[in-house]
Scaffold this motif. Sequence first.
Motif, PDB file in Angstrom:
ATOM      1  N   LYS A 161       0.811  -1.215   0.000  1.00  0.00           N
ATOM      2  CA  LYS A 161       0.000   0.000   0.000  1.00  0.00           C
ATOM      3  C   LYS A 161       0.847   1.267   0.000  1.00  0.00           C
ATOM      4  O   LYS A 161       0.378   2.320  -0.418  1.00  0.00           O
ATOM      5  N   SER A 162       2.069   1.197   0.488  1.00  0.00           N
ATOM      6  CA  SER A 162       2.923   2.377   0.554  1.00  0.00           C
ATOM      7  C   SER A 162       3.918   2.371  -0.597  1.00  0.00           C
ATOM      8  O   SER A 162       4.381   1.315  -1.044  1.00  0.00           O
ATOM      9  N   GLU A 163       4.258   3.570  -1.064  1.00  0.00           N
ATOM     10  CA  GLU A 163       5.226   3.697  -2.144  1.00  0.00           C
ATOM     11  C   GLU A 163       6.629   3.304  -1.696  1.00  0.00           C
ATOM     12  O   GLU A 163       7.423   2.796  -2.496  1.00  0.00           O
ATOM     13  N   SER A 164       6.945   3.531  -0.426  1.00  0.00           N
ATOM     14  CA  SER A 164       8.274   3.146   0.062  1.00  0.00           C
ATOM     15  C   SER A 164       8.459   1.638   0.027  1.00  0.00           C
ATOM     16  O   SER A 164       9.540   1.142  -0.316  1.00  0.00           O
ATOM     17  N   ALA A 165       7.387   0.880   0.336  1.00  0.00           N
ATOM     18  CA  ALA A 165       7.486  -0.578   0.274  1.00  0.00           C
ATOM     19  C   ALA A 165       7.652  -1.048  -1.169  1.00  0.00           C
ATOM     20  O   ALA A 165       8.432  -1.966  -1.445  1.00  0.00           O
ATOM     21  N   ARG A 166       6.952  -0.416  -2.106  1.00  0.00           N
ATOM     22  CA  ARG A 166       7.091  -0.778  -3.520  1.00  0.00           C
ATOM     23  C   ARG A 166       8.503  -0.457  -4.011  1.00  0.00           C
ATOM     24  O   ARG A 166       9.095  -1.219  -4.775  1.00  0.00           O
ATOM     25  N   GLU A 167       9.035   0.666  -3.558  1.00  0.00           N
ATOM     26  CA  GLU A 167      10.387   1.021  -3.962  1.00  0.00           C
ATOM     27  C   GLU A 167      11.409   0.032  -3.395  1.00  0.00           C
ATOM     28  O   GLU A 167      12.375  -0.338  -4.085  1.00  0.00           O
ATOM     29  N   SER A 168      11.208  -0.422  -2.144  1.00  0.00           N
ATOM     30  CA  SER A 168      12.102  -1.421  -1.570  1.00  0.00           C
ATOM     31  C   SER A 168      12.027  -2.730  -2.335  1.00  0.00           C
ATOM     32  O   SER A 168      13.046  -3.417  -2.529  1.00  0.00           O
ATOM     33  N   CYS A 169      10.843  -3.085  -2.774  1.00  0.00           N
ATOM     34  CA  CYS A 169      10.670  -4.308  -3.556  1.00  0.00           C
ATOM     35  C   CYS A 169      11.413  -4.210  -4.890  1.00  0.00           C
ATOM     36  O   CYS A 169      12.078  -5.153  -5.321  1.00  0.00           O
ATOM     37  N   VAL A 218       8.217 -15.327 -14.782  1.00  0.00           N
ATOM     38  CA  VAL A 218       7.171 -14.573 -14.085  1.00  0.00           C
ATOM     39  C   VAL A 218       6.799 -13.284 -14.826  1.00  0.00           C
ATOM     40  O   VAL A 218       6.050 -12.464 -14.286  1.00  0.00           O
ATOM     41  N   GLU A 219       7.331 -13.092 -16.048  1.00  0.00           N
ATOM     42  CA  GLU A 219       7.031 -11.913 -16.880  1.00  0.00           C
ATOM     43  C   GLU A 219       7.370 -10.623 -16.133  1.00  0.00           C
ATOM     44  O   GLU A 219       6.531  -9.740 -15.939  1.00  0.00           O
ATOM     45  N   LEU A 220       8.614 -10.539 -15.714  1.00  0.00           N
ATOM     46  CA  LEU A 220       9.071  -9.376 -14.970  1.00  0.00           C
ATOM     47  C   LEU A 220       9.039  -8.104 -15.813  1.00  0.00           C
ATOM     48  O   LEU A 220       8.763  -7.012 -15.306  1.00  0.00           O
ATOM     49  N   ALA A 221       9.323  -8.226 -17.114  1.00  0.00           N
ATOM     50  CA  ALA A 221       9.388  -7.042 -17.980  1.00  0.00           C
ATOM     51  C   ALA A 221       8.070  -6.279 -17.968  1.00  0.00           C
ATOM     52  O   ALA A 221       8.051  -5.040 -17.952  1.00  0.00           O
ATOM     53  N   GLU A 222       6.972  -6.981 -17.964  1.00  0.00           N
ATOM     54  CA  GLU A 222       5.663  -6.318 -17.974  1.00  0.00           C
ATOM     55  C   GLU A 222       5.451  -5.498 -16.696  1.00  0.00           C
ATOM     56  O   GLU A 222       4.957  -4.367 -16.733  1.00  0.00           O
ATOM     57  N   VAL A 223       5.856  -6.046 -15.574  1.00  0.00           N
ATOM     58  CA  VAL A 223       5.688  -5.343 -14.305  1.00  0.00           C
ATOM     59  C   VAL A 223       6.607  -4.130 -14.236  1.00  0.00           C
ATOM     60  O   VAL A 223       6.223  -3.057 -13.762  1.00  0.00           O
ATOM     61  N   MET A 224       7.831  -4.256 -14.760  1.00  0.00           N
ATOM     62  CA  MET A 224       8.783  -3.151 -14.728  1.00  0.00           C
ATOM     63  C   MET A 224       8.325  -1.993 -15.628  1.00  0.00           C
ATOM     64  O   MET A 224       8.591  -0.823 -15.327  1.00  0.00           O
ATOM     65  N   LYS A 225       7.669  -2.302 -16.712  1.00  0.00           N
ATOM     66  CA  LYS A 225       7.147  -1.236 -17.569  1.00  0.00           C
ATOM     67  C   LYS A 225       6.085  -0.419 -16.840  1.00  0.00           C
ATOM     68  O   LYS A 225       6.014   0.799 -16.988  1.00  0.00           O
ATOM     69  N   LYS A 226       5.297  -1.099 -16.016  1.00  0.00           N
ATOM     70  CA  LYS A 226       4.280  -0.388 -15.240  1.00  0.00           C
ATOM     71  C   LYS A 226       4.925   0.493 -14.175  1.00  0.00           C
ATOM     72  O   LYS A 226       4.496   1.633 -13.953  1.00  0.00           O
ATOM     73  N   VAL A 227       5.975  -0.042 -13.518  1.00  0.00           N
ATOM     74  CA  VAL A 227       6.689   0.734 -12.508  1.00  0.00           C
ATOM     75  C   VAL A 227       7.357   1.933 -13.147  1.00  0.00           C
ATOM     76  O   VAL A 227       7.422   3.028 -12.563  1.00  0.00           O
ATOM     77  N   GLU A 228       7.850   1.770 -14.371  1.00  0.00           N
ATOM     78  CA  GLU A 228       8.547   2.855 -15.056  1.00  0.00           C
ATOM     79  C   GLU A 228       7.632   4.032 -15.350  1.00  0.00           C
ATOM     80  O   GLU A 228       8.091   5.179 -15.500  1.00  0.00           O
ATOM     81  N   THR A 229       6.348   3.787 -15.384  1.00  0.00           N
ATOM     82  CA  THR A 229       5.405   4.860 -15.707  1.00  0.00           C
ATOM     83  C   THR A 229       4.760   5.492 -14.474  1.00  0.00           C
ATOM     84  O   THR A 229       4.459   6.689 -14.478  1.00  0.00           O
ATOM     85  N   VAL A 230       4.552   4.715 -13.405  1.00  0.00           N
ATOM     86  CA  VAL A 230       3.791   5.228 -12.258  1.00  0.00           C
ATOM     87  C   VAL A 230       4.597   5.266 -10.967  1.00  0.00           C
ATOM     88  O   VAL A 230       4.098   5.778  -9.957  1.00  0.00           O
ATOM     89  N   ARG A 263       8.027   6.008  -8.263  1.00  0.00           N
ATOM     90  CA  ARG A 263       8.855   7.134  -7.896  1.00  0.00           C
ATOM     91  C   ARG A 263      10.071   7.220  -8.815  1.00  0.00           C
ATOM     92  O   ARG A 263      10.356   6.306  -9.593  1.00  0.00           O
ATOM     93  N   ASP A 264      10.780   8.319  -8.697  1.00  0.00           N
ATOM     94  CA  ASP A 264      11.905   8.557  -9.601  1.00  0.00           C
ATOM     95  C   ASP A 264      12.974   7.484  -9.458  1.00  0.00           C
ATOM     96  O   ASP A 264      13.466   6.951 -10.461  1.00  0.00           O
ATOM     97  N   ARG A 265      13.354   7.167  -8.225  1.00  0.00           N
ATOM     98  CA  ARG A 265      14.396   6.162  -8.044  1.00  0.00           C
ATOM     99  C   ARG A 265      13.923   4.791  -8.499  1.00  0.00           C
ATOM    100  O   ARG A 265      14.687   4.026  -9.104  1.00  0.00           O
ATOM    101  N   LYS A 301      15.554   2.388 -11.633  1.00  0.00           N
ATOM    102  CA  LYS A 301      15.954   0.989 -11.470  1.00  0.00           C
ATOM    103  C   LYS A 301      15.151   0.078 -12.392  1.00  0.00           C
ATOM    104  O   LYS A 301      15.691  -0.887 -12.947  1.00  0.00           O
ATOM    105  N   ALA A 302      13.864   0.378 -12.571  1.00  0.00           N
ATOM    106  CA  ALA A 302      13.054  -0.419 -13.492  1.00  0.00           C
ATOM    107  C   ALA A 302      13.568  -0.280 -14.921  1.00  0.00           C
ATOM    108  O   ALA A 302      13.641  -1.266 -15.675  1.00  0.00           O
ATOM    109  N   LYS A 303      13.961   0.934 -15.304  1.00  0.00           N
ATOM    110  CA  LYS A 303      14.496   1.155 -16.641  1.00  0.00           C
ATOM    111  C   LYS A 303      15.786   0.381 -16.861  1.00  0.00           C
ATOM    112  O   LYS A 303      16.004  -0.232 -17.918  1.00  0.00           O
ATOM    113  N   ARG A 304      16.668   0.374 -15.870  1.00  0.00           N
ATOM    114  CA  ARG A 304      17.928  -0.358 -15.994  1.00  0.00           C
ATOM    115  C   ARG A 304      17.694  -1.860 -16.094  1.00  0.00           C
ATOM    116  O   ARG A 304      18.382  -2.558 -16.855  1.00  0.00           O
TER     117      ARG A 304
END
Length: 547
Positions: free
Chosen positions: A464-472, A493-505, A507-509, A513-516
């Motif tokens: 639920k928190s953005e800090s937890a998502r960033e730690s993940c 587990v189709e990680l690329a699909e999840v990282m594309k979502k993180v790259e758009t919504v 936090r900056d950091r 990391k998702a882009k890399r």
Amino acid sequence: MEFQEGMMKFVVHKPVQPKWVLENDRETETATPRRKWKIFFGKFSSLPSSKPLNLKTKQPPKEFICPISGSLMADPVIVSSGHTLERACVRACQALGFTPTLMGSSTPDFSSVIPNLALRSTILNWCKNFSVDPPKTIDSNTAEKFVRVLVEAEAKKRGSQNENQAQKVIILDKELIQGAQENPSVNFGEAVTEVDRCRQTHSYSSSNDSVATSVSTPSLQLATRPSCYSSSSSEIEILDDNYTEEEKEIFAKLRSPQVFEIEEAMISLRQITRTREDTRAHLCTPQLLSTLRSLIVSRYSAIQVNSVAAVVNLSLEDVNKVKIVRSGIVPPLIDVLKGGFHEAQEHASGALFSLALDDGNKTAIGVLGALQPLIHMLRSESERTRHDSALALYHLSLVQTNRTKLVKLGSVPILLGMVRSGHMTGRVLLILSNLAWCPDGRAAMLDAGAVECFVGLLRGVELKSESARESCVTALYGLSHGGLRFKGLAMAVELAEVMKKVETVGRDRAKQKAKRMLEMIKMRGGEEEDEGIDWEELLELGSQTER
């Protein structure tokens, strides 16, 4: 007893026969058993037959007496040093933190206690044979009174020794001063030089130099006072000049043999260090830390809880953190985590968290063995204990050596199990994100299914928190340096699909990391397609090759 009664009957009913022994046969008659019986009977022939024997009660052997209570032992135990004492007295010494001085100036070691069943049986048999009532077990209050008597006796003995030493010093000073007055030609500077000859390597060539030196040297009384005169109590009195009256009263109660006064002192010390931040720095002295170190492991709950809480308050001052660790307080705090009172465990985990904030303490705390108890405290019933333990582990895992220790202790499956159950997910992810940057931790996390777990969290709504998502995301980014093994698990587990979502919504950091990770997967994907890697076989063999 039966043998003696039979002999008495024999004496009563058989009159003593006259001794008709020839001079030549005396040696032979005496050597025979019959002659021995006649000599034995002769000793009792003068006793009146109408009165019973009056045998004196035998005193118990010294081995049967407890050196603390001074009475027969009802429940004797053997301590680590080999001494045998009453169990209740041993417990009272442990509770009061007191080590008595026994016969021969020996001191017992109470670290382990073993029942002495053989001695107990021997004492009971002795009581039965001599018609003595068997000893009764001493209750805790009585045993504590015995120990307190020894405490006061040893305190008086030390006080008398200090007084004798002080009197000797005063007499020595008076003799030196009187000698200096009787010989006025002697220069005080030369006297000081003579006393301190071992510390000075040069001599003065003229009397003028000597006189000049005498002006800057201290008085004879201070210069010639032996160093052994300054005891620990006198040092405390000198330091007391910097303290307030309230603080002086606290230190006076801490030196008291009464438990209730020590409790009052610890409550006051905790209150002062919590409400008055300016007192934390000057109160954090080696003397106070040494006292707290012994009180932390007290069996009295009020003393233990308040002493650990006082350590937490003192550790809030940055200049005290390294000082506290170097004073040796960390091992007692670890003992509290393992078996202290629940409230004391809360404060102990908070103290280790506060001390771990200093980079100079991280390695030392890990080496002293705090990691395993902190992992165990993650399952504590107290929420405060769980959270402080998790934060302490996070800061300790910033050091490479502690990461390796945590992996070897089997922390990865425990932490991933907590994440899957939703137990303190945010703080546990912080620890796992540190372990992901350790080669051993990365391998253990890949084997335990960390990639699938983290991707599932990012897909769902558990975080639920953005800090937890960033730690993940940070943990996944650390695992992405695992080579082909990570690539195979990411594709499954189709990680690329999840990282594309993180790259758009995200936090900056997290976006960076998702882009890399996407670039890393894409770059490796082009190379590996040409090589024709069998990903299913790689996933099956991965767990066997990484360790």
